[in-house]
Design a protein around this motif. Sequence first.
Motif, PDB file in Angstrom:
ATOM      1  N   CYS A 296       0.837  -1.188   0.000  1.00  0.00           N
ATOM      2  CA  CYS A 296       0.000   0.000   0.000  1.00  0.00           C
ATOM      3  C   CYS A 296       0.875   1.242   0.000  1.00  0.00           C
ATOM      4  CB  CYS A 296      -0.883  -0.009   1.244  1.00  0.00           C
ATOM      5  SG  CYS A 296      -1.902   1.462   1.404  1.00  0.00           S
ATOM      6  N   LEU A 297       0.490   2.212  -0.795  1.00  0.00           N
ATOM      7  CA  LEU A 297       1.172   3.498  -0.816  1.00  0.00           C
ATOM      8  C   LEU A 297       0.092   4.561  -0.973  1.00  0.00           C
ATOM      9  CD1 LEU A 297       3.871   5.124  -1.040  1.00  0.00           C
ATOM     10  CD2 LEU A 297       3.561   4.958  -3.503  1.00  0.00           C
ATOM     11  N   ALA A 298       0.023   5.488  -0.028  1.00  0.00           N
ATOM     12  CA  ALA A 298      -0.987   6.544  -0.083  1.00  0.00           C
ATOM     13  C   ALA A 298      -0.307   7.899  -0.003  1.00  0.00           C
ATOM     14  CB  ALA A 298      -1.974   6.392   1.065  1.00  0.00           C
ATOM     15  N   LEU A 299      -0.790   8.831  -0.799  1.00  0.00           N
ATOM     16  CA  LEU A 299      -0.278  10.200  -0.806  1.00  0.00           C
ATOM     17  C   LEU A 299      -1.464  11.128  -0.576  1.00  0.00           C
ATOM     18  CD1 LEU A 299       2.015  12.264  -1.420  1.00  0.00           C
ATOM     19  CD2 LEU A 299       1.269  12.155  -3.800  1.00  0.00           C
ATOM     20  N   HIS A 300      -1.334  12.016   0.417  1.00  0.00           N
ATOM     21  CA  HIS A 300      -2.424  12.930   0.761  1.00  0.00           C
ATOM     22  C   HIS A 300      -1.861  14.336   0.894  1.00  0.00           C
ATOM     23  CE1 HIS A 300      -6.027  14.523   2.604  1.00  0.00           C
ATOM     24  NE2 HIS A 300      -5.295  14.965   3.610  1.00  0.00           N
ATOM     25  N   GLN A 301      -2.429  15.294   0.125  1.00  0.00           N
ATOM     26  CA  GLN A 301      -2.000  16.688   0.263  1.00  0.00           C
ATOM     27  C   GLN A 301      -2.633  17.269   1.511  1.00  0.00           C
ATOM     28  OE1 GLN A 301      -2.776  19.317  -3.028  1.00  0.00           O
ATOM     29  NE2 GLN A 301      -1.481  20.905  -2.177  1.00  0.00           N
TER      30      GLN A 301
ATOM     31  N   GLU B  50       3.703  23.702   0.486  1.00  0.00           N
ATOM     32  CA  GLU B  50       2.877  22.528   0.258  1.00  0.00           C
ATOM     33  C   GLU B  50       3.337  21.421   1.186  1.00  0.00           C
ATOM     34  OE1 GLU B  50       3.415  21.613  -3.845  1.00  0.00           O
ATOM     35  OE2 GLU B  50       2.056  23.184  -4.514  1.00  0.00           O
ATOM     36  N   SER B  51       2.389  20.720   1.791  1.00  0.00           N
ATOM     37  CA  SER B  51       2.698  19.601   2.677  1.00  0.00           C
ATOM     38  C   SER B  51       1.955  18.366   2.201  1.00  0.00           C
ATOM     39  CB  SER B  51       2.269  19.903   4.113  1.00  0.00           C
ATOM     40  OG  SER B  51       2.947  21.016   4.611  1.00  0.00           O
ATOM     41  N   TYR B  52       2.656  17.244   2.203  1.00  0.00           N
ATOM     42  CA  TYR B  52       2.082  15.969   1.792  1.00  0.00           C
ATOM     43  C   TYR B  52       2.400  14.908   2.834  1.00  0.00           C
ATOM     44  CZ  TYR B  52       1.788  18.181  -2.790  1.00  0.00           C
ATOM     45  OH  TYR B  52       1.502  19.024  -3.813  1.00  0.00           O
ATOM     46  N   MET B  53       1.455  14.012   3.079  1.00  0.00           N
ATOM     47  CA  MET B  53       1.710  12.865   3.933  1.00  0.00           C
ATOM     48  C   MET B  53       1.785  11.638   3.038  1.00  0.00           C
ATOM     49  SD  MET B  53      -0.495  11.083   6.990  1.00  0.00           S
ATOM     50  CE  MET B  53      -0.172  12.365   8.180  1.00  0.00           C
ATOM     51  N   VAL B  54       2.875  10.871   3.200  1.00  0.00           N
ATOM     52  CA  VAL B  54       3.057   9.619   2.464  1.00  0.00           C
ATOM     53  C   VAL B  54       3.023   8.491   3.484  1.00  0.00           C
ATOM     54  CG1 VAL B  54       4.571   8.304   0.934  1.00  0.00           C
ATOM     55  CG2 VAL B  54       4.513  10.807   0.776  1.00  0.00           C
ATOM     56  N   VAL B  55       2.157   7.504   3.247  1.00  0.00           N
ATOM     57  CA  VAL B  55       2.018   6.366   4.151  1.00  0.00           C
ATOM     58  C   VAL B  55       2.182   5.090   3.336  1.00  0.00           C
ATOM     59  CG1 VAL B  55       0.507   5.183   5.791  1.00  0.00           C
ATOM     60  CG2 VAL B  55       0.413   7.673   5.590  1.00  0.00           C
ATOM     61  N   THR B  56       2.991   4.162   3.863  1.00  0.00           N
ATOM     62  CA  THR B  56       3.171   2.870   3.201  1.00  0.00           C
ATOM     63  C   THR B  56       2.904   1.753   4.195  1.00  0.00           C
ATOM     64  OG1 THR B  56       5.525   2.683   3.728  1.00  0.00           O
ATOM     65  CG2 THR B  56       4.945   3.794   1.671  1.00  0.00           C
ATOM     66  N   GLY B  57       2.497   0.617   3.667  1.00  0.00           N
ATOM     67  CA  GLY B  57       2.289  -0.573   4.478  1.00  0.00           C
ATOM     68  C   GLY B  57       2.754  -1.791   3.721  1.00  0.00           C
ATOM     69  N   GLY B  58       3.278  -2.765   4.431  1.00  0.00           N
ATOM     70  CA  GLY B  58       3.832  -3.940   3.764  1.00  0.00           C
ATOM     71  C   GLY B  58       3.362  -5.238   4.374  1.00  0.00           C
ATOM     72  N   GLU B  59       3.905  -6.319   3.847  1.00  0.00           N
ATOM     73  CA  GLU B  59       3.522  -7.653   4.289  1.00  0.00           C
ATOM     74  C   GLU B  59       3.943  -7.953   5.717  1.00  0.00           C
ATOM     75  OE1 GLU B  59       5.151 -10.255   1.382  1.00  0.00           O
ATOM     76  OE2 GLU B  59       3.756  -9.599  -0.162  1.00  0.00           O
TER      77      GLU B  59
ATOM     78  N   ILE C 202       5.481   9.609   6.592  1.00  0.00           N
ATOM     79  CA  ILE C 202       6.382  10.758   6.575  1.00  0.00           C
ATOM     80  C   ILE C 202       5.606  11.961   6.044  1.00  0.00           C
ATOM     81  CG2 ILE C 202       7.251  10.257   4.262  1.00  0.00           C
ATOM     82  CD1 ILE C 202       9.977  11.312   5.219  1.00  0.00           C
ATOM     83  N   ILE C 203       5.942  13.114   6.550  1.00  0.00           N
ATOM     84  CA  ILE C 203       5.351  14.352   6.047  1.00  0.00           C
ATOM     85  C   ILE C 203       6.428  15.097   5.282  1.00  0.00           C
ATOM     86  CG2 ILE C 203       4.340  16.579   6.641  1.00  0.00           C
ATOM     87  CD1 ILE C 203       3.059  15.204   9.056  1.00  0.00           C
ATOM     88  N   LEU C 204       6.138  15.392   4.025  1.00  0.00           N
ATOM     89  CA  LEU C 204       7.062  16.128   3.170  1.00  0.00           C
ATOM     90  C   LEU C 204       6.562  17.559   3.041  1.00  0.00           C
ATOM     91  CD1 LEU C 204       7.422  13.497   0.314  1.00  0.00           C
ATOM     92  CD2 LEU C 204       8.976  13.872   2.230  1.00  0.00           C
ATOM     93  N   GLU C 205       7.449  18.521   3.250  1.00  0.00           N
ATOM     94  CA  GLU C 205       7.070  19.926   3.119  1.00  0.00           C
ATOM     95  C   GLU C 205       7.957  20.584   2.071  1.00  0.00           C
ATOM     96  OE1 GLU C 205       7.338  21.583   7.054  1.00  0.00           O
ATOM     97  OE2 GLU C 205       5.255  21.061   7.458  1.00  0.00           O
TER      98      GLU C 205
END
Length: 84
Positions: free
Chosen positions: A31-36, A48-57, A64-67
């Motif tokens: 899973c990989l999700a990107l949310h502004q 601009e700020s983005y949250m990136v969330v990943t999930g694995g097996e 992480i929050i990218l600014e």
Amino acid sequence: MTEDGILLFTLATDGRIAIWDISHYIHRVNCLALHQMTNLTTSNFIKESYMVVTGGEDNAIAAIILEFMYHESKGPNSSTKCRK
């Protein structure tokens, strides 16, 4: 590379561009999700700020929050000259 290949471009300070095929690594993540989160303009600056969330097996979740902050006249779509 497959049709749904994912390429990552990086630029070094010496002006060289590297192209990385990261398809294998991305497709292994369940899973990989990107949310502004924000898009603010103040005093000629854009933030601009983005949250990136990943999930694995392994049932682990990483976030992480990218600014990004840049001057309005030198935004990501402006033409910029690179020097060697």
